[in-house]
Design a protein around this motif. Sequence first.
Motif, mmCIF file in Angstrom:
data_model
loop_
_atom_site.group_PDB
_atom_site.id
_atom_site.type_symbol
_atom_site.label_atom_id
_atom_site.label_comp_id
_atom_site.label_asym_id
_atom_site.label_seq_id
_atom_site.Cartn_x
_atom_site.Cartn_y
_atom_site.Cartn_z
ATOM 1 N N ILE A 167 -11.024 3.664 5.691
ATOM 2 C CA ILE A 167 -10.018 2.551 5.369
ATOM 3 C C ILE A 167 -9.019 2.531 6.571
ATOM 4 C CG2 ILE A 167 -7.893 2.074 4.059
ATOM 5 C CD1 ILE A 167 -9.190 3.127 1.608
ATOM 6 N N LYS A 168 -8.756 3.624 7.115
ATOM 7 C CA LYS A 168 -7.882 3.591 8.421
ATOM 8 C C LYS A 168 -8.672 2.748 9.562
ATOM 9 C CE LYS A 168 -5.174 7.560 7.412
ATOM 10 N NZ LYS A 168 -4.497 8.723 7.605
ATOM 11 N N LYS A 169 -9.898 3.004 9.768
ATOM 12 C CA LYS A 169 -10.736 2.506 10.720
ATOM 13 C C LYS A 169 -10.741 0.886 10.540
ATOM 14 C CE LYS A 169 -14.015 6.026 11.584
ATOM 15 N NZ LYS A 169 -15.331 6.638 11.458
ATOM 16 N N LEU A 170 -10.489 0.138 9.411
ATOM 17 C CA LEU A 170 -9.999 -1.239 9.115
ATOM 18 C C LEU A 170 -8.980 -1.812 9.568
ATOM 19 C CD1 LEU A 170 -11.521 -1.526 5.549
ATOM 20 C CD2 LEU A 170 -12.865 -2.089 7.573
ATOM 21 N N GLY A 171 -7.960 -0.952 10.008
ATOM 22 C CA GLY A 171 -6.538 -1.219 10.170
ATOM 23 C C GLY A 171 -5.535 -1.270 9.069
ATOM 24 N N ILE A 172 -6.093 -0.797 7.885
ATOM 25 C CA ILE A 172 -5.154 -0.842 6.699
ATOM 26 C C ILE A 172 -4.334 0.266 6.855
ATOM 27 C CG2 ILE A 172 -5.119 -0.550 4.157
ATOM 28 C CD1 ILE A 172 -7.898 -2.207 4.237
ATOM 29 N N GLN A 173 -2.939 0.230 6.450
ATOM 30 C CA GLN A 173 -1.908 1.515 6.524
ATOM 31 C C GLN A 173 -0.939 1.232 5.639
ATOM 32 O OE1 GLN A 173 -0.283 1.273 10.509
ATOM 33 N NE2 GLN A 173 0.182 -0.965 10.113
ATOM 34 N N VAL A 174 -0.304 2.285 5.226
ATOM 35 C CA VAL A 174 0.844 2.366 4.177
ATOM 36 C C VAL A 174 1.613 1.284 4.625
ATOM 37 C CG1 VAL A 174 2.672 3.554 3.428
ATOM 38 C CG2 VAL A 174 0.538 4.735 3.628
ATOM 39 N N GLY A 175 2.189 0.811 3.656
ATOM 40 C CA GLY A 175 3.240 -0.346 3.922
ATOM 41 C C GLY A 175 2.837 -1.788 4.061
ATOM 42 N N ASP A 176 1.226 -1.998 4.223
ATOM 43 C CA ASP A 176 0.769 -3.218 4.336
ATOM 44 C C ASP A 176 1.074 -4.070 2.941
ATOM 45 O OD1 ASP A 176 -0.316 -2.915 6.841
ATOM 46 O OD2 ASP A 176 -2.292 -2.525 6.034
ATOM 47 N N VAL A 190 0.931 -1.244 0.294
ATOM 48 C CA VAL A 190 0.091 -0.242 -0.064
ATOM 49 C C VAL A 190 0.834 1.393 0.071
ATOM 50 C CG1 VAL A 190 -1.912 1.250 1.278
ATOM 51 C CG2 VAL A 190 -1.919 -1.185 1.122
ATOM 52 N N LYS A 191 0.905 2.154 -1.083
ATOM 53 C CA LYS A 191 1.709 3.087 -1.139
ATOM 54 C C LYS A 191 0.963 4.399 -0.437
ATOM 55 C CE LYS A 191 4.476 6.312 -2.830
ATOM 56 N NZ LYS A 191 3.753 7.626 -2.391
ATOM 57 N N GLU A 192 -0.467 4.561 -0.939
ATOM 58 C CA GLU A 192 -1.195 5.676 -0.394
ATOM 59 C C GLU A 192 -2.605 5.216 -0.122
ATOM 60 O OE1 GLU A 192 -2.756 9.785 -2.281
ATOM 61 O OE2 GLU A 192 -1.176 8.850 -3.219
ATOM 62 N N ILE A 193 -3.248 5.850 0.941
ATOM 63 C CA ILE A 193 -4.820 5.648 0.976
ATOM 64 C C ILE A 193 -5.494 6.734 0.408
ATOM 65 C CG2 ILE A 193 -6.498 5.326 2.895
ATOM 66 C CD1 ILE A 193 -4.372 3.954 4.597
ATOM 67 N N LYS A 194 -6.158 6.581 -0.506
ATOM 68 C CA LYS A 194 -6.945 7.887 -1.345
ATOM 69 C C LYS A 194 -8.205 8.234 -0.890
ATOM 70 C CE LYS A 194 -6.287 7.205 -5.840
ATOM 71 N NZ LYS A 194 -6.719 6.564 -7.080
ATOM 72 N N SER A 195 -8.355 9.507 -1.215
ATOM 73 C CA SER A 195 -9.621 9.926 -0.367
ATOM 74 C C SER A 195 -10.725 9.386 -0.981
ATOM 75 C CB SER A 195 -9.548 11.698 -0.641
ATOM 76 O OG SER A 195 -9.458 11.677 -2.153
ATOM 77 N N VAL A 198 -6.830 -0.018 -5.805
ATOM 78 C CA VAL A 198 -7.321 -1.328 -5.218
ATOM 79 C C VAL A 198 -8.824 -0.996 -4.796
ATOM 80 C CG1 VAL A 198 -7.216 -3.240 -3.368
ATOM 81 C CG2 VAL A 198 -5.316 -2.373 -4.714
ATOM 82 N N ARG A 199 -9.628 -1.564 -5.307
ATOM 83 C CA ARG A 199 -11.203 -1.386 -4.750
ATOM 84 C C ARG A 199 -11.473 -2.512 -3.777
ATOM 85 N NH1 ARG A 199 -15.341 -3.170 -9.084
ATOM 86 N NH2 ARG A 199 -14.694 -5.233 -8.560
ATOM 87 N N ILE A 200 -11.333 -1.882 -2.298
ATOM 88 C CA ILE A 200 -11.580 -3.024 -1.185
ATOM 89 C C ILE A 200 -12.659 -3.640 -1.080
ATOM 90 C CG2 ILE A 200 -11.242 -3.253 1.161
ATOM 91 C CD1 ILE A 200 -9.329 -0.907 0.939
ATOM 92 N N ASP A 201 -13.091 -4.728 -0.689
ATOM 93 C CA ASP A 201 -14.389 -5.362 -0.590
ATOM 94 C C ASP A 201 -14.877 -5.238 0.834
ATOM 95 O OD1 ASP A 201 -14.344 -6.587 -3.018
ATOM 96 O OD2 ASP A 201 -13.119 -8.309 -2.350
ATOM 97 N N GLU A 246 -15.772 4.688 2.119
ATOM 98 C CA GLU A 246 -16.015 5.817 1.095
ATOM 99 C C GLU A 246 -14.932 6.745 1.186
ATOM 100 O OE1 GLU A 246 -19.787 7.350 2.141
ATOM 101 O OE2 GLU A 246 -20.744 5.891 1.419
ATOM 102 N N ASN A 247 -14.213 6.597 2.139
ATOM 103 C CA ASN A 247 -12.954 7.765 2.318
ATOM 104 C C ASN A 247 -11.888 7.290 2.975
ATOM 105 O OD1 ASN A 247 -13.639 7.951 5.235
ATOM 106 N ND2 ASN A 247 -15.352 9.083 4.385
ATOM 107 N N GLU A 248 -10.801 8.114 3.163
ATOM 108 C CA GLU A 248 -9.408 7.453 3.959
ATOM 109 C C GLU A 248 -9.745 7.207 5.279
ATOM 110 O OE1 GLU A 248 -5.182 9.587 4.831
ATOM 111 O OE2 GLU A 248 -6.716 10.758 3.653
ATOM 112 N N ASP A 249 -10.531 7.812 6.160
ATOM 113 C CA ASP A 249 -10.899 7.334 7.653
ATOM 114 C C ASP A 249 -11.651 6.076 7.531
ATOM 115 O OD1 ASP A 249 -9.911 9.896 8.408
ATOM 116 O OD2 ASP A 249 -11.657 10.785 8.412
#
Length: 351
Positions: free
Chosen positions: A157-166, A79-84, A145-148, A152-155
Motif C-alpha cells: 500500500i505504501k508503495k502506491l503512495g497511500i498514507q495516513v491522512g489521505d 485513512v486512519k491506519e494501513i493494515k498488515s 477499505v478493500r483497494i482495487d 497484500e500487505n502494508e508495504d
Amino acid sequence: MTAYPNTKETKKLIEKLVSIPSPSGYTSKVIQFTEQFLKEIEVETKRNRKGGLIATLPGKNTEEHRMLTAHVDTLGAMVKEIKSNGRLRLDLIGGFKFNAIEGEYCGIHTASGKVFTGTILMHQTSVHVYKNAGEAKRNQENMEVRIDAMVENEDDIKKLGIQVGDFVSFDPRVQMTDNGFIKSRHLDDKASVAILLQLIKRIKQENLKLPYTTHFLISNNEEIGYGGNSNITPETVEYMAVDMGAIGDGQSTDEYTVSICVKDASGPYHYGLRKHLSELAEENNIAYKLDIYPYYGSDASAAIRAGHDIIHGLIGPGIDASHAYERTHENSLKETEKLLYHYVKSQLVSY
C-alpha cells in the motif's frame, strides 16, 4: 419569468456537484466549480481563509444586510491506519455511522494527486468464512477499505503512495428518476447549493435590485460544525442557512415541500423570522412544513454560538435517509427556491 427556473438545469447542477469529491477538509475542487459558475454569470466572489466562497449582490439598503449560506462539504473519511492485510482502516469525517457506508464504493485521494478506488466492507464479510458475519459490529475495528490494486500487505500500500491522512470520498451513485426523484449521497447539502446558485443566476437574469445588500456564503466546514460562523459583516441583520430538512418518525418534513425549521439541537430559531417565512409561503402558494430536527445543527446555529448578533433561520428541501443514501424530489427543490426568491425580495423582520 416562471416562478422557478428550469428544473432540469437545477438537477443537472446537483448531479455535477455531488460528483465532485468534497469531504470536509478537501473542498478546493468543488469551491473552484462554484466559483467558475458564478464567474460565468458575472458575479464577483472572494474566498475566506477557511476556503469558503462569498458572493455579494448590492442592494438598495447598504446599511442593513442579509446573508444566505449552503455548504459544499460532505461526509467522508480519512485513512486512519494501513493494515498488515493490505487494507485500510478509516476515521470518519462528520456525524454518521459505519453501517451507512457498508458496501459503498470509495476513492482514496493521495497527496500526489492520484486517486485509487476501493470498496468499504466488513472484515468479516464472507459468510462462507465468518460465522458471525451478520452479527459483528459495524465499527472502526471491523470495517475496512478493500483497494482495487494488487496489494497484500502494508508495504504494498505504501508503495502506491497511500498514507495516513489521505482523504476518502464516497461514490454518490446519483440517479434521477422519470417521476422526479433525485437519489444520491451528499444531497446534504449540495441540493441547497444548487438552489442558491440558481437563485443568484435568476436575480442576475432579471436584473433584480434586492432591497438589502445580500451575501451568499458557500461554506465548506459545516459537517464538522463551523462552516458559516465567520465572515459575517457587522451590517448583517438576517442570516439564513439553506440546508436539508430531516425526515423520519415524528417529523412533518417530506420530500415534496420546503421545510422550515423551528428548532434543532441548538434550540429555537428566531420566531419572528419563522413567522415571516410561513407568511411568505402562504401568500405565494408555496407548499411548506414546519418541523423540529432533534439531532441537528446548521451554519446558522454555529453563527449564533460564535456570538454574532443576528436573526437566524433555517429552511431547505426535505431529504430522506440523511447521512446515508439520500433522496428528495424535484417538487421540494421548487418549493424551496420559490420561498427563497420571495424571501430575498421581502423586508427585514423587526427586531
